[in-house]
Design an enzyme around this catalytic site. Structure first.
Site, PDB file in Angstrom:
ATOM      1  N   GLY A  20      41.343  36.808  10.226  1.00 42.10           N
ATOM      2  CA  GLY A  20      42.243  37.765  10.863  1.00 42.10           C
ATOM      3  C   GLY A  20      42.688  38.895   9.956  1.00 42.10           C
ATOM      4  O   GLY A  20      43.744  39.485  10.177  1.00 42.10           O
ATOM      5  N   MET A  98      33.993  35.362  17.484  1.00 37.79           N
ATOM      6  CA  MET A  98      32.634  34.857  17.232  1.00 37.79           C
ATOM      7  C   MET A  98      31.940  34.226  18.438  1.00 37.79           C
ATOM      8  O   MET A  98      30.936  33.533  18.279  1.00 37.79           O
ATOM      9  CB  MET A  98      32.652  33.850  16.070  1.00 37.79           C
ATOM     10  N   ARG A  99      32.440  34.433  19.647  1.00 37.40           N
ATOM     11  CA  ARG A  99      31.751  33.886  20.832  1.00 37.40           C
ATOM     12  C   ARG A  99      31.155  35.010  21.660  1.00 37.40           C
ATOM     13  O   ARG A  99      31.841  35.978  21.993  1.00 37.40           O
ATOM     14  CB  ARG A  99      32.720  33.093  21.720  1.00 37.40           C
ATOM     15  N   ILE A 100      29.894  34.869  22.013  1.00 39.90           N
ATOM     16  CA  ILE A 100      29.214  35.859  22.852  1.00 39.90           C
ATOM     17  C   ILE A 100      29.747  35.757  24.284  1.00 39.90           C
ATOM     18  O   ILE A 100      29.927  34.652  24.805  1.00 39.90           O
ATOM     19  CB  ILE A 100      27.691  35.622  22.828  1.00 39.90           C
ATOM     20  N   HIS A 117      31.804  45.406  13.982  1.00 35.28           N
ATOM     21  CA  HIS A 117      30.668  44.580  13.586  1.00 35.28           C
ATOM     22  C   HIS A 117      30.272  44.942  12.155  1.00 35.28           C
ATOM     23  O   HIS A 117      30.173  46.119  11.821  1.00 35.28           O
ATOM     24  CB  HIS A 117      29.490  44.823  14.538  1.00 35.28           C
ATOM     25  N   SER A 144      30.559  48.949  11.882  1.00 36.01           N
ATOM     26  CA  SER A 144      30.510  49.811  13.070  1.00 36.01           C
ATOM     27  C   SER A 144      31.571  49.386  14.080  1.00 36.01           C
ATOM     28  O   SER A 144      31.688  48.206  14.403  1.00 36.01           O
ATOM     29  CB  SER A 144      29.144  49.694  13.765  1.00 36.01           C
ATOM     30  N   GLU A 151      25.157  44.112  26.355  1.00 38.01           N
ATOM     31  CA  GLU A 151      24.112  44.030  25.321  1.00 38.01           C
ATOM     32  C   GLU A 151      24.768  43.704  23.984  1.00 38.01           C
ATOM     33  O   GLU A 151      25.551  44.518  23.464  1.00 38.01           O
ATOM     34  CB  GLU A 151      23.359  45.364  25.240  1.00 38.01           C
TER      35      GLU A 151
HETATM   36  N1  NHR Z   1      29.673  39.770  23.736  1.00 45.05           N
HETATM   37  C1  NHR Z   1      28.916  40.687  24.327  1.00 45.05           C
HETATM   38  N2  NHR Z   1      28.450  40.422  25.537  1.00 45.05           N
HETATM   39  N3  NHR Z   1      28.589  41.857  23.745  1.00 45.05           N
HETATM   40  C2  NHR Z   1      29.015  42.098  22.490  1.00 45.05           C
HETATM   41  O1  NHR Z   1      28.670  43.248  21.930  1.00 45.05           O
HETATM   42  C3  NHR Z   1      29.796  41.154  21.800  1.00 45.05           C
HETATM   43  C4  NHR Z   1      30.114  39.972  22.484  1.00 45.05           C
HETATM   44  C5  NHR Z   1      30.875  38.977  21.844  1.00 45.05           C
HETATM   45  C6  NHR Z   1      31.255  39.129  20.539  1.00 45.05           C
HETATM   46  C7  NHR Z   1      31.134  40.328  18.372  1.00 45.05           C
HETATM   47  C8  NHR Z   1      29.766  40.179  17.663  1.00 45.05           C
HETATM   48  C9  NHR Z   1      29.790  40.758  16.241  1.00 45.05           C
HETATM   49  O2  NHR Z   1      30.494  41.732  15.987  1.00 45.05           O
HETATM   50  C10 NHR Z   1      30.891  40.271  19.829  1.00 45.05           C
HETATM   51  C11 NHR Z   1      30.190  41.301  20.474  1.00 45.05           C
HETATM   52  C12 NHR Z   1      29.286  36.432  17.920  1.00 45.05           C
HETATM   53  C13 NHR Z   1      27.921  36.292  17.839  1.00 45.05           C
HETATM   54  C14 NHR Z   1      27.245  34.942  17.938  1.00 45.05           C
HETATM   55  O3  NHR Z   1      26.062  34.804  17.695  1.00 45.05           O
HETATM   56  C15 NHR Z   1      27.158  37.437  17.700  1.00 45.05           C
HETATM   57  C16 NHR Z   1      27.781  38.683  17.656  1.00 45.05           C
HETATM   58  C17 NHR Z   1      29.172  38.806  17.739  1.00 45.05           C
HETATM   59  C18 NHR Z   1      29.915  37.662  17.881  1.00 45.05           C
HETATM   60  N4  NHR Z   1      27.995  33.878  18.336  1.00 45.05           N
HETATM   61  C19 NHR Z   1      27.517  32.519  18.541  1.00 45.05           C
HETATM   62  C20 NHR Z   1      27.584  32.145  20.027  1.00 45.05           C
HETATM   63  O4  NHR Z   1      26.811  31.242  20.409  1.00 45.05           O
HETATM   64  C21 NHR Z   1      28.380  31.534  17.793  1.00 45.05           C
HETATM   65  C22 NHR Z   1      28.418  31.789  16.339  1.00 45.05           C
HETATM   66  C23 NHR Z   1      29.529  31.010  15.632  1.00 45.05           C
HETATM   67  O5  NHR Z   1      30.364  30.389  16.321  1.00 45.05           O
HETATM   68  O6  NHR Z   1      29.589  31.075  14.404  1.00 45.05           O
HETATM   69  O7  NHR Z   1      28.427  32.678  20.784  1.00 45.05           O
HETATM   70  O8  NHR Z   1      29.039  40.267  15.383  1.00 45.05           O
HETATM   71  C1  GAR Z   2      34.700  40.883   9.745  1.00 45.57           C
HETATM   72  O1  GAR Z   2      33.798  41.236   8.726  1.00 45.57           O
HETATM   73  C2  GAR Z   2      34.147  41.299  11.091  1.00 45.57           C
HETATM   74  O2  GAR Z   2      33.461  42.518  11.074  1.00 45.57           O
HETATM   75  C3  GAR Z   2      33.200  40.179  11.355  1.00 45.57           C
HETATM   76  O3  GAR Z   2      33.841  39.019  10.880  1.00 45.57           O
HETATM   77  C4  GAR Z   2      34.786  39.367   9.887  1.00 45.57           C
HETATM   78  C5  GAR Z   2      36.129  38.923  10.375  1.00 45.57           C
HETATM   79  O4  GAR Z   2      37.069  39.077   9.378  1.00 45.57           O
HETATM   80  N1  GAR Z   2      32.938  40.075  12.737  1.00 45.57           N
HETATM   81  C6  GAR Z   2      31.915  39.410  13.200  1.00 45.57           C
HETATM   82  O5  GAR Z   2      31.054  38.949  12.498  1.00 45.57           O
HETATM   83  C7  GAR Z   2      31.924  39.277  14.702  1.00 45.57           C
HETATM   84  N2  GAR Z   2      30.857  38.445  15.089  1.00 45.57           N
HETATM   85  P1  GAR Z   2      38.611  38.936   9.729  1.00 45.57           P
HETATM   86  O6  GAR Z   2      38.770  37.665  10.560  1.00 45.57           O
HETATM   87  O7  GAR Z   2      39.243  38.789   8.384  1.00 45.57           O
HETATM   88  O8  GAR Z   2      39.041  40.163  10.477  1.00 45.57           O
END
Ligand code: NHR
Ligand code: GAR
Length: 221
Positions: A20, A98-100, A117, A144, A151
């Site tokens: 956070g 971290m959840r899609i 990201h 970014s 997507e």
């Molecule tokens: N959801 C959508 N539909 N579109 C985006 O652009 C999203 C999103 C959800 C989260 C953050 C993203 C990042 O900034 C975000 C963008 C999680 C994963 C992932 O693989 C990938 C990208 C991002 C967040 N998550 C796994 C999953 O199964 C779990 C990984 C884990 O728990 O460590 O959801 O990077």
């Molecule tokens: C940050 O680097 C952020 O860009 C990245 O996780 C870190 C969170 O740090 N986000 C992702 O990878 C989303 N999938 P924080 O919890 O200290 O803000």
């Protein structure tokens, strides 16, 4: 005149999964008066997230919605949507979440959900971006800010910070260098949105009414 003097103070809901530190940067910017907004709720999908402690210390309401307690992504997302909608936020901020999401959720929050990201998108979508940047031997890495779309990490770009990769960088060292810049650019983008200067219109990013280039604005400190 700023939008804020005409309308209500923007309400934010912030979604986290971990430390956070981006949430902290936002709290600090609001406390300093740089951003005029209120954080109505911080939601974490992980009960042990450090960011929950940061929110509590700042007197901000928190809620845990643990994805492990749901049978499907759809069910988790529905609960999340209800919890967010309950606060009627102008903007939803993903801060290390971290959840899609399902398309249903991303459509619901279209134009009012931002993510940061840790890479120069469209390079290195998904996870483990710093390892992959080092592996690929790129000179420039970064972070970014983008509007979230269905997507993954592919939504309309707002702002990018460029960070150099040094010869002997480990993923941890590089991640820390990127994180410093995240704490600079994310509050800037959120401030612009809260002031009504940054908008998504017809899937195009508008800044002060002008279209941004597809790669967004560049920030280099
Ligand atoms: N959801 C959508 N539909 N579109 C985006 O652009 C999203 C999103 C959800 C989260 C953050 C993203 C990042 O900034 C975000 C963008 C999680 C994963 C992932 O693989 C990938 C990208 C991002 C967040 N998550 C796994 C999953 O199964 C779990 C990984 C884990 O728990 O460590 O959801 O990077
Ligand atoms: C940050 O680097 C952020 O860009 C990245 O996780 C870190 C969170 O740090 N986000 C992702 O990878 C989303 N999938 P924080 O919890 O200290 O803000």
């Amino acid at each position: 005149m700023h939008q804020q003097s005409l309308q209500q103070i923007p309400r934010l809901v912030v979604l986290i999964s971990g430390s956070g530190s981006n949430l902290q940067a936002l709290i600090d910017a609001i406390t300093a008066g740089t951003i005029v907004a209120t954080i109505e709720l911080v939601i974490s999908n992980k009960p042990e997230a450090m960011g929950l402690t940061r929110a509590n210390k700042a007197g901000i309401a928190t809620q845990v919605i643990n994805h492990l307690e749901f049978g499907s992504r759809e069910a988790f997302d529905r609960e999340l949507m209800h919890a967010i909608d309950d606060k009627q936020p102008e903007l939803v901020v993903l801060a290390g979440f971290m959840r899609i999401f399902t398309p249903e959720l991303t459509h619901h929050f279209h134009g009012r959900m931002l993510n940061i990201h840790p890479s120069l998108l469209p390079q290195f979508k998904g996870t483990n971006t710093h390892e992959r940047a080092i592996e690929a031997e790129v000179d420039q890495h970064g972070a970014s800010v983008h509007f979230v779309s269905s997507e993954l990490d592919g939504g309309p770009m707002v702002l990018q910070a460029l960070v150099p990769v040094e010869d002997l960088d480990s993923p941890r060292v590089l991640a820390a260098r990127v994180l410093v810049q995240e704490h600079v650019i994310y509050p800037i983008a959120i401030k612009w949105f809260c002031e009504g200067r940054l908008k998504l219109q017809n899937n195009l990013v508008l800044m002060d009414g002008h279209r941004l280039p597809v790669e967004g604005m560049k920030f280099q400190s």
